[in-house]
Design a protein around this motif. Structure first.
Motif, PDB file in Angstrom:
ATOM      1  N   ILE A  31      -3.976 -30.737  51.528  1.00  0.00           N
ATOM      2  CA  ILE A  31      -3.252 -29.204  51.394  1.00  0.00           C
ATOM      3  C   ILE A  31      -2.585 -29.407  52.907  1.00  0.00           C
ATOM      4  CG2 ILE A  31      -5.138 -28.167  50.303  1.00  0.00           C
ATOM      5  CD1 ILE A  31      -6.205 -27.414  52.988  1.00  0.00           C
ATOM      6  N   VAL A  33       0.531 -29.052  54.715  1.00  0.00           N
ATOM      7  CA  VAL A  33       1.984 -29.090  54.586  1.00  0.00           C
ATOM      8  C   VAL A  33       2.632 -28.410  55.867  1.00  0.00           C
ATOM      9  CG1 VAL A  33       1.595 -28.463  52.007  1.00  0.00           C
ATOM     10  CG2 VAL A  33       1.800 -26.459  53.674  1.00  0.00           C
ATOM     11  N   ALA A  37       4.427 -32.273  56.057  1.00  0.00           N
ATOM     12  CA  ALA A  37       3.822 -32.334  54.917  1.00  0.00           C
ATOM     13  C   ALA A  37       3.651 -34.110  54.692  1.00  0.00           C
ATOM     14  CB  ALA A  37       4.474 -31.679  53.633  1.00  0.00           C
ATOM     15  N   VAL A 192       5.162 -20.984  54.835  1.00  0.00           N
ATOM     16  CA  VAL A 192       5.247 -22.485  54.035  1.00  0.00           C
ATOM     17  C   VAL A 192       3.773 -22.503  53.483  1.00  0.00           C
ATOM     18  CG1 VAL A 192       4.400 -23.561  55.952  1.00  0.00           C
ATOM     19  CG2 VAL A 192       5.535 -24.967  54.237  1.00  0.00           C
ATOM     20  N   ARG A 195       3.899 -20.524  50.295  1.00  0.00           N
ATOM     21  CA  ARG A 195       4.766 -20.950  49.001  1.00  0.00           C
ATOM     22  C   ARG A 195       3.951 -22.115  48.458  1.00  0.00           C
ATOM     23  NH1 ARG A 195       8.736 -20.679  53.132  1.00  0.00           N
ATOM     24  NH2 ARG A 195       8.681 -22.768  53.423  1.00  0.00           N
ATOM     25  N   ALA A 196       3.176 -22.913  49.213  1.00  0.00           N
ATOM     26  CA  ALA A 196       2.424 -24.097  48.507  1.00  0.00           C
ATOM     27  C   ALA A 196       1.058 -23.487  47.860  1.00  0.00           C
ATOM     28  CB  ALA A 196       2.038 -24.905  49.685  1.00  0.00           C
ATOM     29  N   ARG A 231      -5.925 -26.023  47.228  1.00  0.00           N
ATOM     30  CA  ARG A 231      -4.579 -25.736  46.512  1.00  0.00           C
ATOM     31  C   ARG A 231      -4.875 -25.281  45.356  1.00  0.00           C
ATOM     32  NH1 ARG A 231       0.049 -28.454  47.546  1.00  0.00           N
ATOM     33  NH2 ARG A 231      -0.660 -29.861  48.766  1.00  0.00           N
ATOM     34  N   GLU A 233      -1.575 -24.242  43.506  1.00  0.00           N
ATOM     35  CA  GLU A 233      -0.249 -24.407  42.954  1.00  0.00           C
ATOM     36  C   GLU A 233       0.201 -25.931  42.898  1.00  0.00           C
ATOM     37  OE1 GLU A 233       2.606 -21.602  44.511  1.00  0.00           O
ATOM     38  OE2 GLU A 233       1.356 -19.814  44.221  1.00  0.00           O
ATOM     39  N   PRO A 235       1.659 -29.084  44.036  1.00  0.00           N
ATOM     40  CA  PRO A 235       2.069 -29.758  45.133  1.00  0.00           C
ATOM     41  C   PRO A 235       3.700 -29.908  45.211  1.00  0.00           C
ATOM     42  CG  PRO A 235       0.216 -30.806  44.226  1.00  0.00           C
ATOM     43  CD  PRO A 235       0.612 -30.043  43.172  1.00  0.00           C
ATOM     44  N   THR A 237       5.743 -27.792  45.128  1.00  0.00           N
ATOM     45  CA  THR A 237       6.473 -26.728  45.737  1.00  0.00           C
ATOM     46  C   THR A 237       6.896 -27.154  47.269  1.00  0.00           C
ATOM     47  OG1 THR A 237       4.464 -25.650  46.316  1.00  0.00           O
ATOM     48  CG2 THR A 237       5.464 -24.887  44.376  1.00  0.00           C
ATOM     49  N   VAL A 238       6.068 -28.118  47.779  1.00  0.00           N
ATOM     50  CA  VAL A 238       6.549 -28.435  49.039  1.00  0.00           C
ATOM     51  C   VAL A 238       7.012 -30.154  48.964  1.00  0.00           C
ATOM     52  CG1 VAL A 238       5.924 -29.156  51.200  1.00  0.00           C
ATOM     53  CG2 VAL A 238       4.829 -27.317  50.163  1.00  0.00           C
TER      54      VAL A 238
END
Length: 547
Positions: A31, A33, A37, A192, A195-196, A231, A233, A235, A237-238
């Motif tokens: 996780i 990020v 990241a 950030v 979003r992640a 987490r 969503e 990964p 997304t980052v």
């Protein structure tokens, strides 16, 4: 359980925190990020706490030799110092400062029979304040927010105790609950993370450390975090390479320990802040841990040189994780006691781990070196009898990650040199390991050390300042002169035969000593060759090997 913060409780806290981070390391890495990241926050926190735990164990071992018990102050100061010298990454460096802040409040003796646990709330507050002050540009939604919330909750628990000081158990339970709530809020504070779909990795690690404190003081195991704290969503997304220079962020992470005064560190902060970001400088009393993300790693190190004496310098390229090198078939990982031998072993193709005087490598460092070697098969050379269990733990961890590891139980650096000399990576793995093991086993080893105090030895009573000749770990010769004692050691070792003498000189040992010993061997043993290496800064002035 007694809810008191004595030295045993601090020791238990370290052990439990290390266990917790060991279990959760991969999850925390996953996780990670922010600020970059690079997926190593859990590993960095684990290595930081491992160094803290080693320092506490060293204090207990030192007191055991004197049949005394360490004070809570001894233990908590050791924990903070160990974290400082072993801090890794942004979050690890901040954690070291948090522990330093707690130590400032907890270390002084408690008046009368007072319990140090009564100081936990102000200790957590001081920790949060020092950590914020250490970060050049504090950001909410990070480990700093979680630390502040823990302090707020601890103080509220004490204030709600009817004017009485809350007991240690109640204080840490409240701190943990406050930190847990703050951690859950981090995705709403930092875009950030939102979003992640993750909480802050550093804050997640701090929660594990606070949970270990709850368990050490109360015996209670805090409830596991719900799934929403992990987490949830994709990964993707980052971008995995975020922060690797591709999006305008610095490309390198630079970390080093620094011996310098307050004024010089103030100037260093200003200079590094202009060079990069994620600047964290922690420590005090002349010793600092510096962490910064920059494009010009050389300039960051040069700034440290101008400020004082930087050492244990680590430079990581953020893009390396996104583009790992092609995996090789076989590699050797060797622990070495000085920079000179590190260069020698690296030239021979080994990945090295530097063991500085008084700072043995932790198992996590050996695991990281095995990963860095990026090989399917690894031969591990600990080169120190005291590292046997540490190396075994590292080998076992690497095996769980799919690496075939052979641990050769080398007990001295000269045995590792002998093993490397016969290493052939194109040979079958088992055959190579047998050849290296045989070469190491055929090498007798000795070292010359200086006695720090009067003591009984197998060779008689030594006084402080005497030169000790240790053969295979036992004191065999006591002398007043380094050269004469070394000659006596060589005489004893060569009496059993030998073909090659290896001498590894420490940083301050003159070349004239090597010349004298070479002549001594040549005059008494015509068929014996001698090789000399410069070991650099090492724990003893001279290492000797006879093959």
């Amino acid at each position: 359980m007694p809810q008191t913060l004595d030295a045993a409780a601090v020791r238990s806290w370290c052990s439990l925190a290390l266990d917790a981070l060991g279990r959760e390391r991969e999850e925390i890495d996953a996780i990670n990020v922010y600020p970059v990241a690079d997926g190593d926050t859990g590993t960095n926190l684990y290595l930081t706490v491992e160094s803290a735990a080693q320092a506490v164990e060293a204090v207990f071992a030192a007191h055991a030799t004197r049949a005394t018990e360490p004070t809570p102050g001894d233990a908590v100061r050791a924990m903070a110092h160990g974290a400082l010298i072993g801090a890794r990454g942004n979050s690890g460096t901040i954690l070291a400062q948090l522990l330093r802040g707690m130590a400032e409040v907890l270390a002084p003796p408690a008046p009368g029979d007072g319990d140090h646990a009564a100081r936990l709330a102000p200790a957590l507050r001081r920790a949060a304040e020092l950590a914020r002050a250490a970060v050049a540009h504090p950001v909410e939604g990070t480990i700093l927010s979680v630390a502040s919330a823990a302090a707020d909750a601890a103080e509220a628990a004490e204030a709600g105790a009817g004017g009485r000081t809350a007991d240690g158990g109640a204080t840490v339970r409240a701190a943990y609950a406050g930190a847990r709530a703050a951690l859950a809020a981090t995705p709403d504070q930092l875009a950030v993370l939102g979003r992640a779909g993750v909480v802050d990795a550093g804050g997640r690690g701090l929660l594990a450390v606070l949970g270990a404190l709850v368990r050490a003081l109360t015996g209670e195991v805090p409830a596991a975090l719900p799934a929403g704290h992990r987490r949830h969503e994709d990964p993707a997304t980052v971008a995995p390479g975020a922060g690797a220079g591709e999006d305008g962020r610095p490309a390198f992470e630079v970390i080093y320990l620094l011996e310098a005064g307050e004024a010089a560190v103030t100037r260093l902060r200003e200079r590094l802040d202009r060079l990069g970001d994620s600047l964290v400088v922690v420590g005090g009393d002349g010793l600092w841990n510096v962490h910064v993300h920059v494009d010009d790693a050389g300039a960051a190190v040069e700034a440290g040189v101008e400020a004082g004496r930087p050492y244990r310098i680590r430079i990581t390229h953020f893009g390396a994780a996104a583009h790992p090198p092609e995996q090789v078939q076989r590699a050797v990982v060797a622990v070495v006691p000085g920079e000179g031998l590190a260069g020698l072993c690296a030239e021979a193709g080994a990945t090295t781990v530097l063991a500085r005087p008084g700072e043995p490598p932790a198992s996590g460092e050996l695991v990281e070196a095995i990963r860095r070697a990026h090989a399917r098969e690894v031969v591990l050379l600990p080169n120190d009898a005291a590292l046997r269990h540490t190396a075994a733990a590292a080998a076992e961890q690497a095996r769980t990650e799919g690496v075939r590891v052979a641990l050769i139980p080398t007990r001295a650096a000269v045995q590792g040199i002998a093993a490397l000399a016969v290493h052939q990576p194109d040979r079958r793995f088992d055959e190579d390991v047998v050849a290296m093991t045989t070469a190491a086993g055929a090498t007798r080893y000795a070292e010359l050390a200086v006695a720090e105090r009067q003591s009984w030895t197998m060779a008689g009573i030594c006084q402080a300042g005497d030169v000790l000749g240790l053969i295979e770990g036992d004191v065999a010769v006591i002398g007043a002169d380094l050269a004469a004692t070394a000659e006596a050691v060589l005489t004893r070792m060569l009496a059993a035969g030998g073909e090659l003498v290896t001498l590894v000189l420490g940083e301050d040992v003159p070349d004239a000593l090597a010349d004298r010993l070479e002549r001594y061997v040549r005059e008494g043993h015509l068929a014996v060759d001698t090789v000399v290496y410069r070991g650099g800064r090492q724990s003893v002035p001279l290492l000797v090997g006879v093959e």
